[in-house]
Every structure is written in C-alpha cells, then in structure tokens.
Design a protein around this motif. Sequence first.
Motif, PDB file in Angstrom:
ATOM      1  N   GLU A 311       0.949  -0.788  -0.218  1.00  0.00           N
ATOM      2  CA  GLU A 311      -0.039   0.549  -0.168  1.00  0.00           C
ATOM      3  C   GLU A 311       0.889   0.963   0.206  1.00  0.00           C
ATOM      4  OE1 GLU A 311      -1.826  -0.805   3.791  1.00  0.00           O
ATOM      5  OE2 GLU A 311      -3.910  -1.675   2.833  1.00  0.00           O
ATOM      6  N   ALA A 312       1.657   1.425   0.596  1.00  0.00           N
ATOM      7  CA  ALA A 312       2.854   2.326   1.112  1.00  0.00           C
ATOM      8  C   ALA A 312       4.056   2.957   0.482  1.00  0.00           C
ATOM      9  CB  ALA A 312       3.225   3.014   2.623  1.00  0.00           C
ATOM     10  N   GLY A 313       4.382   1.670  -0.594  1.00  0.00           N
ATOM     11  CA  GLY A 313       5.672   1.215  -1.230  1.00  0.00           C
ATOM     12  C   GLY A 313       7.146   1.278  -0.488  1.00  0.00           C
ATOM     13  N   VAL A 314       8.180   1.412  -1.032  1.00  0.00           N
ATOM     14  CA  VAL A 314       9.385   0.391  -0.330  1.00  0.00           C
ATOM     15  C   VAL A 314      10.400   0.723  -1.310  1.00  0.00           C
ATOM     16  CG1 VAL A 314       9.422  -1.550   0.118  1.00  0.00           C
ATOM     17  CG2 VAL A 314      10.865  -0.612   1.955  1.00  0.00           C
ATOM     18  N   LEU A 315      11.910   1.300  -0.595  1.00  0.00           N
ATOM     19  CA  LEU A 315      12.481   1.484  -0.884  1.00  0.00           C
ATOM     20  C   LEU A 315      13.378   0.769  -1.198  1.00  0.00           C
ATOM     21  CD1 LEU A 315      14.342   3.490  -2.730  1.00  0.00           C
ATOM     22  CD2 LEU A 315      16.043   3.706  -0.426  1.00  0.00           C
ATOM     23  N   GLY A 316      13.612  -0.483  -2.213  1.00  0.00           N
ATOM     24  CA  GLY A 316      14.121  -1.995  -2.458  1.00  0.00           C
ATOM     25  C   GLY A 316      15.421  -2.263  -1.807  1.00  0.00           C
ATOM     26  N   VAL A 317      16.517  -1.133  -1.565  1.00  0.00           N
ATOM     27  CA  VAL A 317      17.501  -1.955  -0.409  1.00  0.00           C
ATOM     28  C   VAL A 317      17.367  -1.353   1.236  1.00  0.00           C
ATOM     29  CG1 VAL A 317      19.655  -1.081  -2.429  1.00  0.00           C
ATOM     30  CG2 VAL A 317      18.289   0.794  -0.709  1.00  0.00           C
ATOM     31  N   LEU A 318      15.977  -1.263   1.355  1.00  0.00           N
ATOM     32  CA  LEU A 318      16.004  -0.778   2.783  1.00  0.00           C
ATOM     33  C   LEU A 318      15.676  -2.055   2.906  1.00  0.00           C
ATOM     34  CD1 LEU A 318      15.289   1.245   5.087  1.00  0.00           C
ATOM     35  CD2 LEU A 318      12.668   0.989   4.247  1.00  0.00           C
ATOM     36  N   PRO A 319      15.154  -3.054   3.522  1.00  0.00           N
ATOM     37  CA  PRO A 319      15.174  -3.861   4.205  1.00  0.00           C
ATOM     38  C   PRO A 319      16.113  -5.227   4.151  1.00  0.00           C
ATOM     39  CG  PRO A 319      13.732  -4.426   1.661  1.00  0.00           C
ATOM     40  CD  PRO A 319      13.916  -2.326   2.339  1.00  0.00           C
ATOM     41  N   GLY A 320      16.842  -4.655   3.194  1.00  0.00           N
ATOM     42  CA  GLY A 320      17.941  -5.612   3.018  1.00  0.00           C
ATOM     43  C   GLY A 320      18.987  -5.314   4.230  1.00  0.00           C
ATOM     44  N   LEU A 321      19.354  -3.663   4.551  1.00  0.00           N
ATOM     45  CA  LEU A 321      20.219  -3.457   5.659  1.00  0.00           C
ATOM     46  C   LEU A 321      18.827  -3.411   6.489  1.00  0.00           C
ATOM     47  CD1 LEU A 321      21.344   0.287   5.444  1.00  0.00           C
ATOM     48  CD2 LEU A 321      20.305  -0.466   7.741  1.00  0.00           C
ATOM     49  N   VAL A 322      18.143  -3.337   7.053  1.00  0.00           N
ATOM     50  CA  VAL A 322      17.713  -3.788   8.275  1.00  0.00           C
ATOM     51  C   VAL A 322      17.820  -4.966   8.655  1.00  0.00           C
ATOM     52  CG1 VAL A 322      15.714  -3.201   9.546  1.00  0.00           C
ATOM     53  CG2 VAL A 322      16.293  -1.593   8.019  1.00  0.00           C
ATOM     54  N   GLY A 323      17.353  -5.723   8.155  1.00  0.00           N
ATOM     55  CA  GLY A 323      17.581  -7.637   7.822  1.00  0.00           C
ATOM     56  C   GLY A 323      18.990  -7.534   8.132  1.00  0.00           C
ATOM     57  N   LEU A 324      19.807  -6.967   7.625  1.00  0.00           N
ATOM     58  CA  LEU A 324      21.490  -7.744   7.610  1.00  0.00           C
ATOM     59  C   LEU A 324      21.082  -7.204   9.424  1.00  0.00           C
ATOM     60  CD1 LEU A 324      23.162  -6.742   5.493  1.00  0.00           C
ATOM     61  CD2 LEU A 324      22.466  -8.667   5.367  1.00  0.00           C
ATOM     62  N   VAL A 325      20.818  -6.263   9.849  1.00  0.00           N
ATOM     63  CA  VAL A 325      21.486  -6.389  11.692  1.00  0.00           C
ATOM     64  C   VAL A 325      20.469  -6.637  12.085  1.00  0.00           C
ATOM     65  CG1 VAL A 325      19.699  -4.193  13.669  1.00  0.00           C
ATOM     66  CG2 VAL A 325      20.774  -2.728  11.006  1.00  0.00           C
ATOM     67  N   GLN A 326      19.508  -7.386  11.681  1.00  0.00           N
ATOM     68  CA  GLN A 326      18.850  -8.667  12.275  1.00  0.00           C
ATOM     69  C   GLN A 326      19.491  -9.829  12.514  1.00  0.00           C
ATOM     70  OE1 GLN A 326      14.484  -8.593  10.458  1.00  0.00           O
ATOM     71  NE2 GLN A 326      14.066  -9.168  12.080  1.00  0.00           N
ATOM     72  N   ALA A 327      19.745 -10.368  11.465  1.00  0.00           N
ATOM     73  CA  ALA A 327      21.090 -11.119  11.414  1.00  0.00           C
ATOM     74  C   ALA A 327      22.001 -10.991  11.942  1.00  0.00           C
ATOM     75  CB  ALA A 327      21.070 -11.266  10.153  1.00  0.00           C
ATOM     76  N   THR A 328      22.755  -9.810  12.141  1.00  0.00           N
ATOM     77  CA  THR A 328      23.537  -9.633  13.108  1.00  0.00           C
ATOM     78  C   THR A 328      23.510 -10.192  14.312  1.00  0.00           C
ATOM     79  OG1 THR A 328      24.517  -7.816  11.812  1.00  0.00           O
ATOM     80  CG2 THR A 328      25.216  -7.603  13.950  1.00  0.00           C
ATOM     81  N   GLU A 329      22.076  -9.093  15.298  1.00  0.00           N
ATOM     82  CA  GLU A 329      21.570  -9.399  16.519  1.00  0.00           C
ATOM     83  C   GLU A 329      21.778 -10.753  16.368  1.00  0.00           C
ATOM     84  OE1 GLU A 329      21.427  -7.010  18.499  1.00  0.00           O
ATOM     85  OE2 GLU A 329      22.535  -5.830  17.167  1.00  0.00           O
ATOM     86  N   ALA A 330      20.929 -11.859  15.540  1.00  0.00           N
ATOM     87  CA  ALA A 330      20.773 -13.107  16.399  1.00  0.00           C
ATOM     88  C   ALA A 330      22.035 -13.904  16.423  1.00  0.00           C
ATOM     89  CB  ALA A 330      19.768 -13.684  14.590  1.00  0.00           C
ATOM     90  N   MET A 331      22.891 -13.737  15.316  1.00  0.00           N
ATOM     91  CA  MET A 331      24.025 -14.272  15.255  1.00  0.00           C
ATOM     92  C   MET A 331      24.774 -13.746  16.743  1.00  0.00           C
ATOM     93  SD  MET A 331      25.866 -13.934  11.671  1.00  0.00           S
ATOM     94  CE  MET A 331      26.985 -14.614  11.955  1.00  0.00           C
ATOM     95  N   LYS A 332      24.661 -12.771  17.512  1.00  0.00           N
ATOM     96  CA  LYS A 332      25.168 -12.424  18.480  1.00  0.00           C
ATOM     97  C   LYS A 332      24.791 -12.569  20.142  1.00  0.00           C
ATOM     98  CE  LYS A 332      25.661  -7.926  18.484  1.00  0.00           C
ATOM     99  NZ  LYS A 332      24.910  -6.669  19.104  1.00  0.00           N
ATOM    100  N   LEU A 333      23.449 -13.196  19.597  1.00  0.00           N
ATOM    101  CA  LEU A 333      22.542 -13.256  20.949  1.00  0.00           C
ATOM    102  C   LEU A 333      23.116 -15.089  20.676  1.00  0.00           C
ATOM    103  CD1 LEU A 333      19.333 -12.521  20.141  1.00  0.00           C
ATOM    104  CD2 LEU A 333      20.652 -12.245  22.592  1.00  0.00           C
ATOM    105  N   VAL A 334      23.230 -15.840  19.901  1.00  0.00           N
ATOM    106  CA  VAL A 334      23.567 -17.018  19.463  1.00  0.00           C
ATOM    107  C   VAL A 334      25.295 -16.953  20.482  1.00  0.00           C
ATOM    108  CG1 VAL A 334      24.168 -19.196  18.165  1.00  0.00           C
ATOM    109  CG2 VAL A 334      22.245 -18.136  17.908  1.00  0.00           C
ATOM    110  N   LEU A 335      25.841 -16.640  19.543  1.00  0.00           N
ATOM    111  CA  LEU A 335      27.109 -16.572  20.067  1.00  0.00           C
ATOM    112  C   LEU A 335      27.708 -15.888  21.478  1.00  0.00           C
ATOM    113  CD1 LEU A 335      29.210 -15.500  16.876  1.00  0.00           C
ATOM    114  CD2 LEU A 335      29.149 -17.826  17.638  1.00  0.00           C
ATOM    115  N   GLY A 336      26.970 -15.106  22.061  1.00  0.00           N
ATOM    116  CA  GLY A 336      26.778 -14.756  23.146  1.00  0.00           C
ATOM    117  C   GLY A 336      28.300 -13.844  23.184  1.00  0.00           C
ATOM    118  N   ILE A 337      27.852 -12.622  22.324  1.00  0.00           N
ATOM    119  CA  ILE A 337      29.138 -11.611  22.393  1.00  0.00           C
ATOM    120  C   ILE A 337      28.545 -10.161  21.597  1.00  0.00           C
ATOM    121  CG2 ILE A 337      30.712 -13.573  21.626  1.00  0.00           C
ATOM    122  CD1 ILE A 337      30.458 -12.448  18.177  1.00  0.00           C
ATOM    123  N   GLY A 338      29.224  -8.964  22.016  1.00  0.00           N
ATOM    124  CA  GLY A 338      28.518  -8.077  21.786  1.00  0.00           C
ATOM    125  C   GLY A 338      27.552  -7.700  22.911  1.00  0.00           C
TER     126      GLY A 338
END
Length: 389
Positions: A311-338
């Motif tokens: 409905e609102a539209g989205v810049l194509g690259v935007l979810p790429g950057l925000v999704g990588l933040v999610q992936a980073t946070e998930a790996m940090k939680l698994v590894l117990g770092i940061g």
Amino acid sequence: MTDDMGRDEWLAALRQRVPEIPATDARVRQLAGALLVDVREDSERASGLPEGALGLSRGFLELRIEQVAPDRQGDILLLCGSGQRSLLAAEALQRMGYRHVSSVGGGMGAWKAAGLPVTAPGLDADAAERYARQVRLPQVGEAGQARLGAARIAVIGAGGLGSPVLLYLAAAGVGHLTLIDDDRVERSNLHRQVVHADARVGVSKADSARMALLALNPRVAVRVVVDRLRAENVEALIDGHDVVIDGADNFPTRYLLAAATRRLGVPLVYAAIERFTGQASVFDPRREDSPCYRCLFPEPPSAADAPNCSEAGVLGVLPGLVGLVQATEAMKLVLGIGQPLVGRLLTYDALGMRFRELALHRDPHCPGCGPAARFDGYVDIERMCASAG
C-alpha cells in the motif's frame, strides 16, 4: 637463511635467539597461564590441536596477535607441525617487542608423542575452508562456529526482511533454520526479496528460499513451513528454537510472536520497514530488564496508521540493510558476544542516511509484560488485531 649457510647451521643460529622447550614443559607452563598458539594452517589443525591452544595461522600471526595477547610481557608458547615455523614465528614476535616467547620443540608431533591432550577438531575440512574468515575472529573461533552450527533459528517470513536474514545466516553456518511463510513469489517481490528469482515466480516463498539457501550452503538444514502463523500453531512452530526473527508484514503475526516468545522464553529479533525508514530491536524474556514488543506498541495501530509495503511502497534496498541488522543481532545472541539491542530501538532514515538509537524501557503498565498483564489466549490476540484493522 643465506646461500652459504646450510639448513642445520641456520636452525642452530635461530635456536640461539629463540628459546625452545619440550612439549611436556610447554604443557606445564600452559596450565600455569601461558598462552599456547598453534600457528599451523587451518587445514592442518583440522585433524586436531593441543587442548586449550589458540589456532592462529602463521601468515596472520603478526596481524592478530595483539588482539589476543596485548601484554608484551606475557608468556607465549608457539607450536607448529615440526617445530621450525614456530621458531620463525617466535622470532617475529620478538621483533614486535614480546619478551617471553618460546617455541615448542618438535611441534605437534612431539606433543602427540608425549601423550598430551589433543582437542578433536570442531570443523571438518569443508567447514574449515567455508568459515575460515569468520573462525579467525577471536570472538568466534571454532567453538563459536560450533555454536552457530548447533543453533536453531526460526525466521517468520521470506520477504524483504527475511531474504537477507536467511541468506546471511545460512552463509554464516547457522545449522538449523525454520522458515515459516504461506505466500508465493510474485514478480513485484523481486526488487527487494533477493532470496527469490524470476524463474521461481509462482512458487511458494518458503520452498523458493530453501532452494536458494541450499545452493548457497548445502550444510545447513532448512525446514520449511508453508503456512501462516496462527493462534493454534504459533507455539508449536517456534518452540525449541534459540532465536526467533520477526520478518512479518502484519500486526496479528507480530502480536502472536510477542506473546509466544515471551511465554516460551525465546529471544525475539524485531524489525519493521516502511517507505524509506526502518527500525529494529531485540526483546529477550530471559532478561528481567528487557521490554517486550507491547512496551513499544501496547495495542495494534489501525491499518490507516500503519500501511504495508504493497500500500505504501518501499525502497528496494531498505529491507536489505534492516534485515542485516536482524541477522547480526541473532548471531550475537547465539554466540553470546557484543551488546544486543535489548532496551534500545534502532531507527534508520534512508533519505537522510541517519541512524538514531532510542532508549526503550519496560512499561510498568504494559499489557504484555507488566505486573498486571494477563494472558487470555492467542485467539484473543488475533481478535484484538482484527478489531484494530
């Protein structure tokens, strides 16, 4: 070694400059606190390394030794295959100012011959090569890579956010991925949902993503659930996972996830995107200080206040950057770092290229985690979201 100096003479001269000790003495000093560094290559260490040793290849020793041994007065023991590369490595560290560096005579051969303990390799030859750059990080190492390999992460949605999350978690070696999505690939998805391909338009997103992930890393186990997250299946689908990642595009799913992850004690990595902006946070019910999703959104907003991407539209690259933040946070939680994004909301404005961090505290009146919070069932959550829409 000069042309007129034989190999034996050269080694003898090197041993005059570098202390060389027997493997048994090295073990005693290691147990007393010395740092034992195995300077062999990753492929050589695939057959095992001395118990408690740090694997750091000779070619990277000077570049990375300061990260693991900042004190130049500390006791450092170097070991290789036969005892020659460790002599050269020790001499290099001496030139860097390390004062107490020794080489283990006879190297790994002497260590094994003395019956000293060897740690079985956590990575086979394929994994050692595939994850070599990641394993070299002191904060990861082989032990961390093994934790990633044993981890179970559920990703809700194989769309804009789920695409980069899935690709990078699979590439990093997260061993067990559960992908939940009931949608099918459309051509309008492809400008941002990069896990899919034009040839798979019409295929279920879960199956399409699985094809891409296994092509990228066949070592990863990918379980697909071609279904929508609902009141009757939410707990069964996410129970047993170490982390849940919210890549959903609707509020009923988000509120169900918020309630289920809190009840099951599983960390939830949240993100949302709209037009040119995105935000992310981590809600971890294992921590007493962690807010929950409903501390941020106590009640679902109306559809007019929170339109979806179609409905609102989205810049194509935007979810790429925000999704990588999610992936980073998930790996940090698994590894117990940061420091995970617990109690913090990270926002991103693509047009201004600005990140902001907002403090997010537990709400004492939160209907999800406050003292007066009550759980009336997942069906009631679905009804609440339906009435808001």
